[in-house]
Write a protein that holds these residues in place. Structure first.
Motif, PDB file in Angstrom:
ATOM      1  N   MET A  48      26.892  25.112  39.191  1.00 15.21           N
ATOM      2  CA  MET A  48      25.795  25.152  38.226  1.00 15.21           C
ATOM      3  C   MET A  48      24.437  24.937  38.880  1.00 15.21           C
ATOM      4  O   MET A  48      23.403  25.206  38.269  1.00 15.21           O
ATOM      5  CB  MET A  48      26.011  24.091  37.142  1.00 15.21           C
ATOM      6  N   SER A  49      24.426  24.450  40.116  1.00  7.98           N
ATOM      7  CA  SER A  49      23.137  24.272  40.804  1.00  7.98           C
ATOM      8  C   SER A  49      22.403  25.585  40.960  1.00  7.98           C
ATOM      9  O   SER A  49      21.177  25.609  41.130  1.00  7.98           O
ATOM     10  CB  SER A  49      23.353  23.627  42.166  1.00  7.98           C
ATOM     11  N   ALA A  50      23.137  26.715  40.880  1.00  4.83           N
ATOM     12  CA  ALA A  50      22.488  28.025  40.971  1.00  4.83           C
ATOM     13  C   ALA A  50      21.486  28.223  39.839  1.00  4.83           C
ATOM     14  O   ALA A  50      20.473  28.920  40.004  1.00  4.83           O
ATOM     15  CB  ALA A  50      23.541  29.136  40.947  1.00  4.83           C
ATOM     16  N   ALA A  51      21.744  27.614  38.682  1.00  6.53           N
ATOM     17  CA  ALA A  51      20.819  27.725  37.555  1.00  6.53           C
ATOM     18  C   ALA A  51      19.512  26.997  37.832  1.00  6.53           C
ATOM     19  O   ALA A  51      18.451  27.377  37.318  1.00  6.53           O
ATOM     20  CB  ALA A  51      21.467  27.178  36.284  1.00  6.53           C
ATOM     21  N   LEU A  52      19.561  25.930  38.638  1.00  3.79           N
ATOM     22  CA  LEU A  52      18.355  25.205  39.022  1.00  3.79           C
ATOM     23  C   LEU A  52      17.606  25.931  40.128  1.00  3.79           C
ATOM     24  O   LEU A  52      16.381  26.086  40.078  1.00  3.79           O
ATOM     25  CB  LEU A  52      18.709  23.784  39.472  1.00  3.79           C
ATOM     26  N   SER A  90      13.880  31.535  27.813  1.00  3.36           N
ATOM     27  CA  SER A  90      14.596  30.429  27.174  1.00  3.36           C
ATOM     28  C   SER A  90      15.620  30.952  26.173  1.00  3.36           C
ATOM     29  O   SER A  90      16.751  30.451  26.099  1.00  3.36           O
ATOM     30  CB  SER A  90      13.604  29.501  26.463  1.00  3.36           C
ATOM     31  N   ILE A  91      15.234  31.958  25.388  1.00  2.90           N
ATOM     32  CA  ILE A  91      16.170  32.558  24.433  1.00  2.90           C
ATOM     33  C   ILE A  91      17.357  33.166  25.171  1.00  2.90           C
ATOM     34  O   ILE A  91      18.520  32.996  24.763  1.00  2.90           O
ATOM     35  CB  ILE A  91      15.453  33.625  23.578  1.00  2.90           C
ATOM     36  N   ALA A  92      17.075  33.870  26.267  1.00  2.00           N
ATOM     37  CA  ALA A  92      18.153  34.474  27.054  1.00  2.00           C
ATOM     38  C   ALA A  92      19.086  33.406  27.622  1.00  2.00           C
ATOM     39  O   ALA A  92      20.308  33.582  27.630  1.00  2.00           O
ATOM     40  CB  ALA A  92      17.564  35.319  28.184  1.00  2.00           C
ATOM     41  N   ARG A  97      26.481  33.666  28.202  1.00  2.00           N
ATOM     42  CA  ARG A  97      27.925  33.469  28.054  1.00  2.00           C
ATOM     43  C   ARG A  97      28.623  33.359  29.410  1.00  2.00           C
ATOM     44  O   ARG A  97      29.795  32.997  29.473  1.00  2.00           O
ATOM     45  CB  ARG A  97      28.539  34.631  27.255  1.00  2.00           C
ATOM     46  N   THR A  98      27.914  33.692  30.480  1.00  2.00           N
ATOM     47  CA  THR A  98      28.455  33.583  31.830  1.00  2.00           C
ATOM     48  C   THR A  98      27.411  32.957  32.733  1.00  2.00           C
ATOM     49  O   THR A  98      26.201  33.002  32.444  1.00  2.00           O
ATOM     50  CB  THR A  98      28.854  34.963  32.398  1.00  2.00           C
ATOM     51  N   LEU A  99      27.858  32.391  33.844  1.00  2.00           N
ATOM     52  CA  LEU A  99      26.927  31.775  34.785  1.00  2.00           C
ATOM     53  C   LEU A  99      25.982  32.793  35.412  1.00  2.00           C
ATOM     54  O   LEU A  99      24.771  32.525  35.510  1.00  2.00           O
ATOM     55  CB  LEU A  99      27.694  31.014  35.873  1.00  2.00           C
ATOM     56  N   PRO A 100      26.449  33.981  35.863  1.00  5.50           N
ATOM     57  CA  PRO A 100      25.494  34.954  36.416  1.00  5.50           C
ATOM     58  C   PRO A 100      24.384  35.336  35.427  1.00  5.50           C
ATOM     59  O   PRO A 100      23.226  35.487  35.822  1.00  5.50           O
ATOM     60  CB  PRO A 100      26.376  36.159  36.758  1.00  5.50           C
ATOM     61  N   PHE A 101      24.742  35.486  34.145  1.00  6.17           N
ATOM     62  CA  PHE A 101      23.720  35.803  33.135  1.00  6.17           C
ATOM     63  C   PHE A 101      22.707  34.667  33.042  1.00  6.17           C
ATOM     64  O   PHE A 101      21.494  34.900  32.944  1.00  6.17           O
ATOM     65  CB  PHE A 101      24.383  36.046  31.779  1.00  6.17           C
ATOM     66  N   LEU A 102      23.176  33.427  33.071  1.00  5.10           N
ATOM     67  CA  LEU A 102      22.278  32.271  33.001  1.00  5.10           C
ATOM     68  C   LEU A 102      21.349  32.232  34.205  1.00  5.10           C
ATOM     69  O   LEU A 102      20.158  31.940  34.064  1.00  5.10           O
ATOM     70  CB  LEU A 102      23.098  30.978  32.933  1.00  5.10           C
ATOM     71  N   VAL A 103      21.871  32.540  35.392  1.00  6.80           N
ATOM     72  CA  VAL A 103      21.054  32.519  36.607  1.00  6.80           C
ATOM     73  C   VAL A 103      19.916  33.535  36.496  1.00  6.80           C
ATOM     74  O   VAL A 103      18.760  33.240  36.829  1.00  6.80           O
ATOM     75  CB  VAL A 103      21.930  32.802  37.846  1.00  6.80           C
ATOM     76  N   VAL A 104      20.213  34.737  36.009  1.00  8.74           N
ATOM     77  CA  VAL A 104      19.185  35.772  35.848  1.00  8.74           C
ATOM     78  C   VAL A 104      18.161  35.329  34.788  1.00  8.74           C
ATOM     79  O   VAL A 104      16.945  35.494  34.966  1.00  8.74           O
ATOM     80  CB  VAL A 104      19.818  37.121  35.465  1.00  8.74           C
ATOM     81  N   ALA A 105      18.652  34.758  33.694  1.00 10.55           N
ATOM     82  CA  ALA A 105      17.756  34.296  32.634  1.00 10.55           C
ATOM     83  C   ALA A 105      16.850  33.169  33.128  1.00 10.55           C
ATOM     84  O   ALA A 105      15.664  33.109  32.777  1.00 10.55           O
ATOM     85  CB  ALA A 105      18.567  33.836  31.426  1.00 10.55           C
ATOM     86  N   ARG A 106      17.390  32.281  33.948  1.00 10.14           N
ATOM     87  CA  ARG A 106      16.573  31.196  34.502  1.00 10.14           C
ATOM     88  C   ARG A 106      15.505  31.735  35.455  1.00 10.14           C
ATOM     89  O   ARG A 106      14.396  31.209  35.526  1.00 10.14           O
ATOM     90  CB  ARG A 106      17.477  30.196  35.239  1.00 10.14           C
ATOM     91  N   PHE A 107      15.838  32.815  36.180  1.00 12.75           N
ATOM     92  CA  PHE A 107      14.845  33.427  37.055  1.00 12.75           C
ATOM     93  C   PHE A 107      13.702  34.011  36.220  1.00 12.75           C
ATOM     94  O   PHE A 107      12.525  33.867  36.572  1.00 12.75           O
ATOM     95  CB  PHE A 107      15.492  34.520  37.909  1.00 12.75           C
TER      96      PHE A 107
END
Length: 473
Positions: A48-52, A90-92, A97-107
């Motif tokens: 999950m550190s990838a999201a940070l 933030s909405i994204a 629903r997946t970690l890769p999607f969250l990483v892109v959204a955080r970027f």
């Protein structure tokens, strides 16, 4: 230039600060929720550190370009667009629903954040008279100190009683309100860019800063990452930084204008602020961890204890103008750095047997002096910067600030880990936290002699300090 209603400097500062608070709160709340999010995605918490890091990489890449974009399209339009991008990101994130999607959204979220803070500071600098700048900057700095202490307990409450997705959805009403207020009250200050966009400088600075920030981040988190990979990332980042320095000396209009460091007030503020920001990155990391691991208190209770520093920062915003008017920037920064460092060192002596009332009181006083230091540094930095170079100054200042905050987490983590290993502990003990606090204190002390190099009348027009100078309202 658009002509919205002319607000007071307090209104402008609060509008800008609300965006800063949204960004600061988001990052600290997220850190608390990562284990719960990992279970949702079916991955290890380590992953999950990838999201940070994706968010930090976006900051490192796009902060240097913020000044040029604000000059090209106007500070108001850029600031409003930055809030919109952050809100959409933030909405994204909330829909991930997946970690890769969250990483892109955080970027995507980080891209908005990269523009939001430096351009917000630029809006403040161009909207507020210099005589009101100390008061305005006091309001502006409160969210930066409030977010890291409010975030952990709020994150714990959200993941306990609601879905972690609300961490991101909470940004939506704040972002929408921010865009409305910016449209209504902020003028679209615009300066013609001094030259064409420095594409080569953008590539070099992006590579340098993203590798340095990423290297510091993985170095601080260490689990599952080889030292060779960390050192290699940092070495490549340093090589790109040297390449950028060579490029900046040879180009007429570099993306990050390092000649600004020749201005005594700006250069000294950057150097002293870099050391102070290391402390700023370390304290919100070390203190809650020490309370939870060393004292054995809950996350919610540790959040309530550390909230005392935020109370101190609120008290500071009322007293900073008279303090700076009486003593001036140089004396305030020199002696305040010593006081703030001493109070930081006291944290190394905290033990479970101490009365909580005493700990809260010391943290409140420490928060006051830390906030005063940040406010003074962030204000005097722009005392002698010409209006047509203000956007370049905010980009450079914000870039150094972000790098040093990451450095603070890295330094404190490395000292904590080294002390734990040397003492033969399986997990950090109170003595290990004390060692980390003392190292950070030593770094903080180094800011005082640097501030002593400021001219005696530095920023006098902002404070009214000295005979015959205007008195701030």
């Amino acid at each position: 230039m658009e002509a919205p209603r002319t607000p007071s400097y307090r209104t402008t500062a609060i509008i800008v600060a609300s965006a800063l608070f949204m960004e600061q709160l988001d990052g600290t709340v997220l850190a608390t929720a990562l284990p719960t999010m990992a279970r949702t995605f079916g991955v290890s918490p380590l992953h999950m550190s990838a999201a940070l890091t994706s968010y930090l990489l976006a900051l490192a890449m796009f902060i240097p370009a913020s000044g040029y974009v604000a000059d090209r399209f106007g500070a108001k339009k850029t600031f409003r667009l930055a809030i919109l991008i952050f809100t959409l990101g933030s909405i994204a994130c909330g829909q991930a629903r997946t970690l890769p999607f969250l990483v892109v959204a955080r970027f995507l979220q980080g891209t908005g954040g990269a523009m939001m803070v430096p351009v917000g500071r630029l809006v403040l600098l161009r909207s507020v008279a210099k005589a009101d700048m100390v008061s305005a900057m006091s309001w502006f700095m409160v969210p930066a100190l409030l977010g890291p202490v409010v975030g952990p307990p709020l994150g714990g409450w959200i993941v306990t009683f609601a879905s972690w997705r609300w961490i991101f959805y909470l940004n939506v009403p704040i972002g929408l309100l921010g865009m409305v207020l910016v449209t209504r009250y902020i003028a679209n200050f615009k300066e013609p860019p001094a030259g064409p966009f420095d594409l080569r400088g953008f590539v070099l600075s992006s590579l340098a800063l993203s590798c340095l920030v990423f290297g510091l981040e993985i170095g601080a988190r260490r689990e599952g990452v080889s030292p060779a990979w960390t050192l290699g990332t940092l070495a490549f980042g340093a090589a790109m930084a040297l390449a950028y320095l060579r490029h900046a000396r040879r180009t007429a209009h570099p993306l990050l204008d390092l000649t600004l460091l020749r201005l005594p007030t700006f250069g000294i503020s950057v150097a002293s602020g870099a050391l102070t920001r290391i402390t700023g990155g370390a304290l919100p990391f070390l203190l809650p961890l020490m309370l939870q691991v060393g004292f054995g208190v809950s996350a919610a209770r540790s959040g309530l204890i550390t909230f005392s520093t935020a109370v101190g920062s609120f008290l500071m915003k009322l007293t900073a103008p008279p303090i700076l008017r009486r003593f001036g920037f140089r004396s305030t920064l020199v002696y305040n750095a010593l006081i703030a460092s001493a109070l930081l060192a006291v944290c190394a002596a905290f033990r479970p047997g101490w009365p909580m009332l005493l700990i809260n009181g010391l943290l409140l006083v420490g928060g006051f002096f830390q906030s005063l230091q940040y406010t003074a540094l962030n204000t005097v930095a722009y005392a002698d910067v010409a209006q047509d170079r203000m956007s370049l100054a905010t980009s450079l200042y914000s870039t150094v600030q972000q790098l040093m905050l990451s450095m603070g987490i890295c330094v404190s983590t490395l000292v904590l880990a080294a002390s734990t290993r040397l003492q033969g502990h399986d997990a950090p003990h109170l003595g290990d936290f004390s060692a980390a606090f003392l190292v950070v204190t030593f770094i903080s002390l180094l800011a005082s002699p640097i501030c002593a190099r400021l001219p005696r009348d530095a920023g006098a027009v902002m404070t009214g300090h000295g005979a015959g100078l205007p008195h701030p309202n």
